[in-house]
Scaffold this motif. Structure first.
Motif, PDB file in Angstrom:
ATOM      1  N   ILE A 102     -47.489 -27.786   8.098  1.00  0.00           N
ATOM      2  CA  ILE A 102     -46.660 -27.591   6.900  1.00  0.00           C
ATOM      3  C   ILE A 102     -47.141 -28.576   5.854  1.00  0.00           C
ATOM      4  CG2 ILE A 102     -44.381 -28.143   5.952  1.00  0.00           C
ATOM      5  CD1 ILE A 102     -43.098 -26.530   7.950  1.00  0.00           C
ATOM      6  N   GLU A 103     -47.504 -28.062   4.708  1.00  0.00           N
ATOM      7  CA  GLU A 103     -48.003 -28.926   3.636  1.00  0.00           C
ATOM      8  C   GLU A 103     -46.874 -29.227   2.643  1.00  0.00           C
ATOM      9  OE1 GLU A 103     -50.822 -30.277   3.676  1.00  0.00           O
ATOM     10  OE2 GLU A 103     -52.162 -29.010   4.880  1.00  0.00           O
ATOM     11  N   PRO A 104     -46.917 -30.374   1.997  1.00  0.00           N
ATOM     12  CA  PRO A 104     -45.946 -30.649   0.923  1.00  0.00           C
ATOM     13  C   PRO A 104     -46.056 -29.568  -0.156  1.00  0.00           C
ATOM     14  CG  PRO A 104     -47.276 -32.603   1.417  1.00  0.00           C
ATOM     15  CD  PRO A 104     -47.900 -31.453   2.150  1.00  0.00           C
ATOM     16  N   VAL A 105     -44.968 -29.261  -0.801  1.00  0.00           N
ATOM     17  CA  VAL A 105     -45.021 -28.255  -1.867  1.00  0.00           C
ATOM     18  C   VAL A 105     -45.407 -28.928  -3.177  1.00  0.00           C
ATOM     19  CG1 VAL A 105     -43.377 -26.624  -0.911  1.00  0.00           C
ATOM     20  CG2 VAL A 105     -42.549 -28.553  -2.255  1.00  0.00           C
ATOM     21  N   SER A 106     -46.115 -28.178  -3.995  1.00  0.00           N
ATOM     22  CA  SER A 106     -46.338 -28.663  -5.355  1.00  0.00           C
ATOM     23  C   SER A 106     -45.409 -27.849  -6.256  1.00  0.00           C
ATOM     24  CB  SER A 106     -47.800 -28.472  -5.767  1.00  0.00           C
ATOM     25  OG  SER A 106     -48.126 -27.104  -5.755  1.00  0.00           O
ATOM     26  N   ILE A 107     -44.569 -28.568  -6.973  1.00  0.00           N
ATOM     27  CA  ILE A 107     -43.535 -27.912  -7.783  1.00  0.00           C
ATOM     28  C   ILE A 107     -44.145 -27.406  -9.079  1.00  0.00           C
ATOM     29  CG2 ILE A 107     -41.406 -28.307  -9.078  1.00  0.00           C
ATOM     30  CD1 ILE A 107     -40.582 -30.215  -6.788  1.00  0.00           C
ATOM     31  N   VAL A 152     -39.279 -28.636   2.235  1.00  0.00           N
ATOM     32  CA  VAL A 152     -40.140 -28.595   3.413  1.00  0.00           C
ATOM     33  C   VAL A 152     -40.241 -29.996   4.009  1.00  0.00           C
ATOM     34  CG1 VAL A 152     -41.435 -26.646   2.489  1.00  0.00           C
ATOM     35  CG2 VAL A 152     -42.264 -28.979   2.111  1.00  0.00           C
ATOM     36  N   THR A 153     -40.636 -30.066   5.246  1.00  0.00           N
ATOM     37  CA  THR A 153     -40.685 -31.364   5.943  1.00  0.00           C
ATOM     38  C   THR A 153     -42.081 -31.616   6.497  1.00  0.00           C
ATOM     39  OG1 THR A 153     -39.980 -30.388   8.045  1.00  0.00           O
ATOM     40  CG2 THR A 153     -38.245 -31.173   6.581  1.00  0.00           C
ATOM     41  N   PRO A 154     -43.010 -32.024   5.662  1.00  0.00           N
ATOM     42  CA  PRO A 154     -44.395 -32.222   6.089  1.00  0.00           C
ATOM     43  C   PRO A 154     -44.570 -33.520   6.890  1.00  0.00           C
ATOM     44  CG  PRO A 154     -44.150 -32.855   3.797  1.00  0.00           C
ATOM     45  CD  PRO A 154     -42.804 -32.333   4.240  1.00  0.00           C
TER      46      PRO A 154
END
Lengths: 334, 334
Positions: free
Chosen positions: A29-34, A171-173
């Protein structure tokens, strides 16, 4: 991708100390880019907005508490009038990875889901009409909806779209398992790696795979043996009316599973080891050894990621004309 | 101080465009400087901790919502089992300025206050013993209490001390009125300044003064005329049993008053203008002109400060041994 595959050929057979996500049935799971920060910020306000409920005290965050695990850690939630909900509240963390929302998948996506609890009598007990009027009566919300969606009136479509945009960021990277997938061989213990191997070998992985380690298929609860429960939900059957869909539920994510007890759609099981054993028994027809259960639990705990850091929104005040005041006082114009 | 006084002599008589706090009966609220960050952080976790309640869903933040106004904007709060509370929840913002806590002042300070709702049947409905055991069973809390308080067991004294340390940080500085007090003459409108003058001239200031514009004295609700209410609270009488204390309440702060409707201990009045008129009538025997009410309301809105920016805490999970699991599964040692 190719370089990863090439690299894997160089690893010794059975060299199960590091891996690349391309080879594994579970993905990072990758961090999201807002992309649209204004929409996400509006959605955050709405997620924490108790005025979405009839009572004025229940928000999305009431049952999907972002300070804990994105859920309320109850068997089933407590809603309007202290009503008990019909089913366990799933975590909102990583919910954007689900193929559909709710245990029975009756909502296609986060946006469609967000519309449901607002009107559910046992949850927020309001109506879309009242919610839209309430928000439209608050100047700061008017301005924010205008900034995000341009002209036109506030409507439930925009409300739920903004909530969904915020939820998609939750999300929980960087779980230990993700770091290991990315090649940090030291981060998992031998026990955890053994647990992961067992998880794959005995068949858990068949349903719990993908980035969310679940959430991407529907399966019958009780494939080999029936699951005994007092919960009356019939799962997908309630959506499709097909006999084959009785007791079929969306497979829940195992991300952050150590935080999200109690388990299953009825929230009947509080211990992770017990949940593993029940699943092994009713889904796979297996009785695990104490060691196997313990190993799998250790692996599952490696799926706990970094919870999102949430700056609490500052909700705009209701204007006076919305208050239940009398007509005794009429204020002079400014 | 001297230079401020000197400066004021240079202002034209009636030159009511700027002021210095030293001259005014309302003083500036300054931002707090946090001395013990670890204690404040622990207190923040506990403030948002639903496991302080019997149900597991009610925290301090439920009725003192930091996303809105430090209160729940209800006449009286909704607590355990959907019980209606006996009295309006006062805002926690700037509550550290109060001479005592609760409307009847029965708690000496924030720490003593924090112990109350945990055990109140209509609020969190738990017990101090259960709360202490619950927190003591969570390793991360054990470590944090150890770091803040050194050795010794967790007890309710430490729990409430930490909550109070966090609450003491919840001040709302930099309101327009504060900026004006500090000498920025442009920030208030002529209407707001006129409202402040009226507020002082007709006598509101007698009780609503000091940094919190209230909170520093007890006064009878209904000095000139009785206040008609269905609320059964007798105020200070409940603490002192003195006949003279019947219907005597702590004067509430007027800081952020535009955010904290509904008003009064019974939460019966939703409009600020109506609240001003009721107060003028029953406390001062005055009937205000529409203009006077409007001016005072405009002044009161200048008391809205900057609400604290709160990073939502990440609450530690309950360990499995606390869960209501069966004994069927015993996990092997790690």
């Amino acid at each position: 991708m190719k370089s990863f595959l090439f690299l894997s050929l160089l690893l010794p057979a059975g060299g199960f100390t590091a891996s690349s996500w391309a080879q594994e049935p579970i993905q990072v799971i990758e961090p999201v880019s807002i992309k649209n920060a204004a929409k996400v910020e509006l959605g955050k306000k709405l997620f924490f907005e108790p005025r979405l409920s009839k009572s004025g005290i229940i928000s999305c965050n009431s049952c999907h508490n972002l300070a804990s695990s994105g859920t309320d850690n109850l068997p089933t939630s407590i809603g309007h009038g202290w009503a008990e909900g019909p089913i366990n509240s799933p975590t909102v963390f990583n919910a954007g990875y689900n193929l559909a929302q709710f245990w029975d998948g009756r909502a296609a996506d986060l946006k469609e889901q967000a519309a449901g609890p607002i009107v559910a009598e046992k949850e927020m007990a309001s109506s879309h009409d009242i919610v839209v009027k309430t928000l439209a009566g608050i100047p700061q919300y008017q301005a924010e909806f205008m900034a995000v969606y341009g002209g036109g009136n506030i409507n439930i479509d925009k409300v739920t779209d903004a909530i969904a945009a915020f939820e998609a960021t939750l999300v929980t990277p960087n779980s230990d398992f993700d770091l290991w997938l990315k090649g940090d061989g030291d981060v998992l213990s031998a026990k955890q790696i053994r647990g992961y191997q067992t998880f794959k070998e005995i068949g858990c992985i068949a349903c719990h795979n993908g980035p969310a380690v679940g959430g991407n298929s529907y399966q019958k609860m009780g494939v080999v043996k029936p699951y005994l429960t007092k919960n009356t939900s019939l799962g997908r059957y309630q959506v499709t009316s097909r006999a084959a869909d009785k007791n079929v539920f969306k497979v829940p994510t195992l991300r952050n599973i150590e935080l999200t007890a109690p388990y299953f759609h009825d929230g009947a099981v509080w211990e992770l080891g017990e949940a593993v054993n029940v699943m092994a028994s009713i889904q796979l027809g297996r009785t695990l050894t104490v060691q196997q259960t313990s190993d799998i639990v250790a692996f599952l705990k490696s799926l706990t990621g970094e919870r999102p850091q949430i700056l609490l929104p500052l909700l705009p005040p209701s204007p006076e004309m919305m208050f239940k005041g009398t007509d005794e006082v009429r204020l002079a114009d400014e």
